[in-house]
Enzyme design. Structure first.
Site, short mmCIF file in Angstrom:
data_model
loop_
_atom_site.label_atom_id
_atom_site.label_comp_id
_atom_site.label_asym_id
_atom_site.label_seq_id
_atom_site.Cartn_x
_atom_site.Cartn_y
_atom_site.Cartn_z
CD GLU A 86 43.17 45.98 44.52
OE1 GLU A 86 41.97 46.08 44.23
OE2 GLU A 86 43.56 45.57 45.65
CD GLU A 112 40.37 43.14 41.86
OE1 GLU A 112 39.89 43.51 42.95
OE2 GLU A 112 41.54 42.74 41.74
#
Length: 696
Positions: A150, A305
């Site tokens: 991320e 995710e």
């Protein structure tokens, strides 16, 4: 199971065995097999465990985890573990810690505690990536590399001296000379003329507004600096394991990173998405981000995710009610994903994410969450044949990060209320509601095969981009405050719409931002409303237009703009000089003129998308709905033959295998000269996560 191929659709999640005693691992892999998990993301935050001291490694525990996964048929999305540096690194090299715009050095104790420009940090990540690659290059569980995590979630920018030196090098490469920099930044304003690059700093906290052109270049630099970190590790992995694909998990439509450039650098696009269960419209916003993921490389992507239920970082973390976890996963597949994975496998016992949901909740196998996990795993096995199929879209939305960064520059715009994601959603929501497939394209991207192209906002528009839009053979829609500045954020001669003036047949005389709470009526006339006319309120933004060769489709009614043109058309190019509360009337007329049809006729709250021959019907409401099928098919989720009128229960879905695939499975190859993309074969059942041929 091949090294780089996992049959069917990916299912699993982040696995953090280092958080648990080793005797728990056997139960983990046994339950993974029971649930049908076929991939686990491993070692994302494990640097401090793998390298507890500089150059001293402890891989024994990860070796055992990798072996266990392979023994139970679970592939590894193996992280290089560089998402967060270990304590010893930041203590030995404190300059690796990031500095904020006020000059405060942030300390260790969370994650992403690094300066992207730090040589010490970069050297350490490259060293660890090499050790990891050399150790696991031949391990049969290794299916994909996962670099970082991320990017830009916590650390998008650093304002330290090392970042300043890096920024100056970047500026020299972009502008060539100090004179070039001064010209691009317009430094004659406010006495900012530079005589040497070493006088330039990042846009740190200053007494007043900072030069917006400097901020724009800083945005570009920050995205590129983090991408350099990714590509540094990728180069090591490609050298040691040339046939293992590489990814990093994106964060939907993220302001800080130019995902067109990032996607070109990775083999597989993957995304993290966390729609809010408490927001009844969240599935629309996340659908737009999924369409971006599919569009980035024009081939299937991975939802790496998502939450099985509640997250841990909102003010109020609402859980997902029964059926929503499954429905959200099916939605990702409907928009081109070849996997539905989660954060995380086993719910944590401690730390900031201990209340974040997981596939295996605190309550274990007796919990509602575990039953949802089992059901979803079974569903994904039933849907395995959709892997590799693609969506064909006839409508495209234009998204460019440079223009986005320029539009949302602080303290220098006519209104700070123009937010690009909101402008895009205003067009996307009605397209989504009527079941019209949408791609996203970058400026200068390939527009062949589209019937309608919509630029909700193109604040920054170059002459080349204007020629690109003018060459488009279909119906074009351009939103307000477009064609305002060039690539250096300098207003075009003659004002807006700059190089779009000939295409749109008008000039913007004056921007007319509307104060909060105030509306401006817009009277729509034929052909938008047929024989009648209707009034639609505009909020936030309006413009005083001087119409040249364009036809007026709507005028302002009442107020200071009374009688002035609000919406125009020149040829097949429609321009909106305002932000309508509802663009549906304009959109309906444009789609009809272009001959764009929905993939299915569905009631409100039902999402309809198509991947090749597979029709997804997702009921996001809590009540049963009836849908009339245009053609019969087999519901892969239940095995039923369906035809005619069917009923779909609340938060349920139908995935219909219909007849032969309608036409081509992908609209085209390429996404613009600067960001070439490939096409994934539509008839390959397994998930192909191999590197593209040119990157081996």
């Amino acid at each position: 199971m091949g090294l780089n191929r996992v049959p069917g659709l990916l299912f699993g999640g982040d696995y953090n065995p280092e958080q648990w005693p080793e005797h728990v691992w056997d139960e983990d892999v046994r339950l993974m097999a029971e649930a049908g998990v076929n991939m686990a993301t491993v070692a994302v935050f494990s640097w401090s465990r793998l390298e507890p001291r500089p150059g001293e490694y402890d891989f024994g525990w990860l070796d055992r985890v990798m072996d266990l996964l392979h023994e139970h048929g679970v592939a590894a999305d193996l992280a290089t573990a560089t998402a967060t540096p270990p304590p010893w690194l930041v203590r030995e090299h404190p300059q690796t810690l990031p500095v904020d715009a006020c000059g405060t050095r942030l300390d260790f104790g969370s994650r992403q505690s690094y300066c992207p420009s730090s040589p010490a940090f970069r050297q350490a990540t490259a060293r660890l990536a090499r050790v990891m690659a050399e150790r696991y290059r031949d391990h049969p569980a290794l299916a994909m590399w996962h670099i970082g995590n991320e990017y830009a979630d916590h650390t998008l920018e650093c304002f330290c001296d090392e970042s300043a030196r890096h920024f100056r090098r970047w500026l020299r490469e972009r502008h060539g000379t100090v004179d070039g920099l001064n010209a691009a930044w317009g430094t004659s304003c406010w006495g900012q003329h530079y005589t040497a690059f070493d006088q330039v700093n990042p846009p740190r906290k200053a007494p007043g507004p900072v030069n917006p052109a400097q901020v724009l270049d800083w945005r570009r630099f920050c995205s590129d600096a983090l991408l350099e970190c990714f590509e540094l590790e990728k180069a090591v992995l490609r050298e040691v394991t040339p046939d293992v694909p590489v990814t990093t998990n994106f964060m939907s439509i993220l302001h800080g990173l130019d995902y067109w450039k990032w996607a070109a650098a990775e083999d597989v696009v993957s995304d993290d998405a966390y729609p809010d269960p408490a927001d009844p419209a969240s599935h629309v916003a996340v659908a737009l981000s999924y369409d971006l993921m599919r569009s980035l490389k024009r081939r299937p992507w991975i939802l790496l995710e998502q939450a099985s239920s509640a997250v841990s970082w909102r003010e109020v973390n609402a859980p997902k009610p029964p059926g929503m976890m499954r429905l959200h996963s099916l939605q990702a597949l409907a928009h081109g994903a070849d996997g539905a994975m989660f954060f995380q496998w086993r719910q944590a016992k401690y730390g900031p994410e201990k209340f974040h949901s997981a596939l295996l909740p605190h309550g274990g196998t007796a919990s509602r969450g575990w039953q949802d996990t089992l059901r979803l795993g079974a569903d994904l096995r039933r849907l395995a044949e959709i892997a590799g199929t693609q969506t064909r879209a006839e409508v495209a939305l234009v998204l460019g990060w440079d223009s986005w960064w320029g539009l949302e520059a602080p303290e220098s715009m006519p209104s700070n209320r123009l937010r690009l994601k909101e402008l895009m959603q205003a067009w996307y929501a009605p397209l989504h509601a009527r079941g019209v497939a949408v791609d996203l394209v970058p400026p200068l991207g390939d527009l062949s095969g589209y019937r309608v192209v919509i630029a909700p906002n193109l604040y920054m528009c170059t002459q080349e981009q204007a020629e690109w839009l003018a060459a488009f053979a279909g119906h074009l829609v351009v939103g307000p405050f477009s064609g305002v500045v060039d690539q250096d954020d300098q207003v075009h001669d003659g004002g807006a719409p700059g190089p779009l003036r000939g295409l749109l047949g008008l000039t913007v005389d004056e921007f007319w931002p509307l104060p909060d709470g105030r509306t401006q009526e817009v009277r729509l006339a034929a052909p938008i409303e047929g024989d009648g006319a209707a009034a639609v309120p505009a909020r936030t933004w309006a413009e005083w237009l001087r119409v040249g060769e364009a036809r007026v489709l709507a005028r302002y009614e009442g107020g200071d703009l009374d009688g002035q043109a609000a919406i125009t058309r020149h040829g097949d190019a429609t321009y909106l000089g305002c932000l309508l509360d509802d663009v549906t009337p304009v959109l309906t007329e444009v789609l009809a003129a272009a001959g764009v049809e929905p993939v299915a006729d569905v009631p409100e709250g039902v999402e309809a998308t198509r991947r090749g021959r597979y029709l997804f019907l997702l009921n996001h409401t809590t009540s049963p709905v009836k849908v009339d099928l245009r053609e019969p098919g087999v519901d892969l989720l239940t095995g039923r033959d369906l035809r005619g009128r069917i009923e779909i229960q609340g938060r349920d879905a139908v995935v219909l295998r219909t007849g032969p695939e309608p036409g081509a499975t992908g609209p085209r190859t390429g996404g613009g000269d600067s960001h070439p993309v490939g096409v994934h074969p539509a008839d390959v059942p397994p998930t192909d996560i191999s590197p593209t041929e040119g990157e081996r």
